[in-house]
Design a protein around this motif. Structure first.
Motif, mmCIF file in Angstrom:
data_model
loop_
_atom_site.group_PDB
_atom_site.id
_atom_site.type_symbol
_atom_site.label_atom_id
_atom_site.label_comp_id
_atom_site.label_asym_id
_atom_site.label_seq_id
_atom_site.Cartn_x
_atom_site.Cartn_y
_atom_site.Cartn_z
ATOM 1 N N THR A 71 49.357 24.327 50.676
ATOM 2 C CA THR A 71 48.063 24.230 50.169
ATOM 3 C C THR A 71 47.677 23.085 49.320
ATOM 4 O O THR A 71 48.487 22.568 48.589
ATOM 5 C CB THR A 71 47.961 25.554 49.190
ATOM 6 N N ALA A 72 46.710 22.635 49.567
ATOM 7 C CA ALA A 72 45.904 21.408 48.877
ATOM 8 C C ALA A 72 47.129 20.208 48.898
ATOM 9 O O ALA A 72 47.589 19.719 47.825
ATOM 10 C CB ALA A 72 45.737 21.886 47.400
ATOM 11 N N SER A 73 47.226 19.739 50.031
ATOM 12 C CA SER A 73 48.422 18.772 50.316
ATOM 13 C C SER A 73 48.231 17.405 49.619
ATOM 14 O O SER A 73 46.862 17.104 49.416
ATOM 15 C CB SER A 73 48.341 18.502 51.956
ATOM 16 N N MET A 103 63.913 25.982 50.669
ATOM 17 C CA MET A 103 63.787 27.536 50.648
ATOM 18 C C MET A 103 64.497 28.056 51.612
ATOM 19 O O MET A 103 64.813 27.521 52.588
ATOM 20 C CB MET A 103 62.243 28.025 50.672
ATOM 21 N N MET A 104 64.995 29.214 51.335
ATOM 22 C CA MET A 104 65.864 30.251 52.298
ATOM 23 C C MET A 104 65.302 31.649 52.182
ATOM 24 O O MET A 104 64.962 32.158 51.361
ATOM 25 C CB MET A 104 67.383 30.260 51.610
ATOM 26 N N GLU A 151 55.865 25.960 44.099
ATOM 27 C CA GLU A 151 54.749 25.009 43.634
ATOM 28 C C GLU A 151 53.480 25.232 44.711
ATOM 29 O O GLU A 151 53.097 26.448 45.010
ATOM 30 C CB GLU A 151 54.948 23.623 43.723
ATOM 31 N N LYS A 152 53.115 24.448 45.694
ATOM 32 C CA LYS A 152 52.198 24.566 46.634
ATOM 33 C C LYS A 152 52.579 25.200 48.089
ATOM 34 O O LYS A 152 51.997 24.774 49.088
ATOM 35 C CB LYS A 152 51.051 23.332 46.435
#
Lengths: 113, 113
Positions: B77-79, B47-48, B59-60
């Protein structure tokens, strides 16, 4: 699109030998970069290029040379290999008009013995 | 000292747990880039972030940019075991046309099933 490709994937050199690490991108990116990555040391910029015929030094240029005769190719040359050049080398490219994110090749793992 | 500090240096979590990685710059941020690297492979762009307060999700994984603190956080989240790898942040600290990034040292993430 293949993206950024690098060859070879692995190489072992003897002290004093020379070699060229190849990097090619097919995304028509004008900016290209060479980094080395050492354990615990992050990415260090060796050289970069803003377009064909234009190159500039990064943080750690000593012992390396580059050329950029075409938009697609950005080879990195090691003239007299030294053990301190044992590292993983990454080539990257970017196209700032669309964003400054860099696209990386898979890397070349070089060992100098 | 490092211009771009990442914390923690390494992280081991149980599958299903949430986690946060931070990236703090000693200079004004004009862009912040998150990458993931699997061992022996190249860097994959995640991401930027460019504007203060900006938040992006894929996604998470959620990344935020706090312009005032000159800091970005990456939250998972929720690895899952597929999240394991090294997370690197890169930052654009130049307001001009200099398209070089500075890099953090990376955060190594392990996710135990």
């Amino acid at each position: 699109n293949a993206g950024v490709t690098q060859t070879p994937k692995f190489r072992i050199l003897k002290i004093g030998q020379s070699m060229t690490l190849q990097c090619t991108q097919d995304m028509n990116h004008n900016y290209m970069y060479w980094y080395r990555q050492d354990p615990g040391m992050g990415l260090k910029l060796i050289y970069y290029s803003v377009g064909a015929g234009i190159t500039d030094k990064g943080e750690v240029p000593n012992g390396y040379n580059v050329s950029r005769s075409t938009t697609e190719d950005f080879p990195l040359r090691l003239e007299l290999a030294a053990p301190s050049q044992t590292s993983v080398y990454f080539c990257a490219s970017s196209y700032p008009p669309r964003g400054n994110e860099q696209f990386f090749g898979p890397g070349t793992r070089l060992t100098v013995l | 000292s490092q211009e771009l500090e990442q914390s923690p240096q390494s992280l081991i979590v149980q599958e299903g747990k949430n986690l946060t990685i931070n990236c703090t710059s000693s200079k004004t941020l004009y862009g912040l880039y998150w990458y993931k690297q699997k061992y022996g492979e190249g860097l994959i762009f995640l991401m930027m972030l460019q504007k203060g307060g900006e938040e992006k999700s894929h996604e998470k994984i959620t990344a935020k940019l706090d312009e005032k603190k000159q800091q970005s956080s990456l939250h998972i989240t929720a690895s899952q075991p597929s999240h394991a790898g090294i997370y690197l942040c890169g930052a654009d600290i130049s307001a001009g046309n200099n398209r070089k990034l500075i890099w953090g040292l990376g955060t190594s993430l392990a996710v135990n099933p």
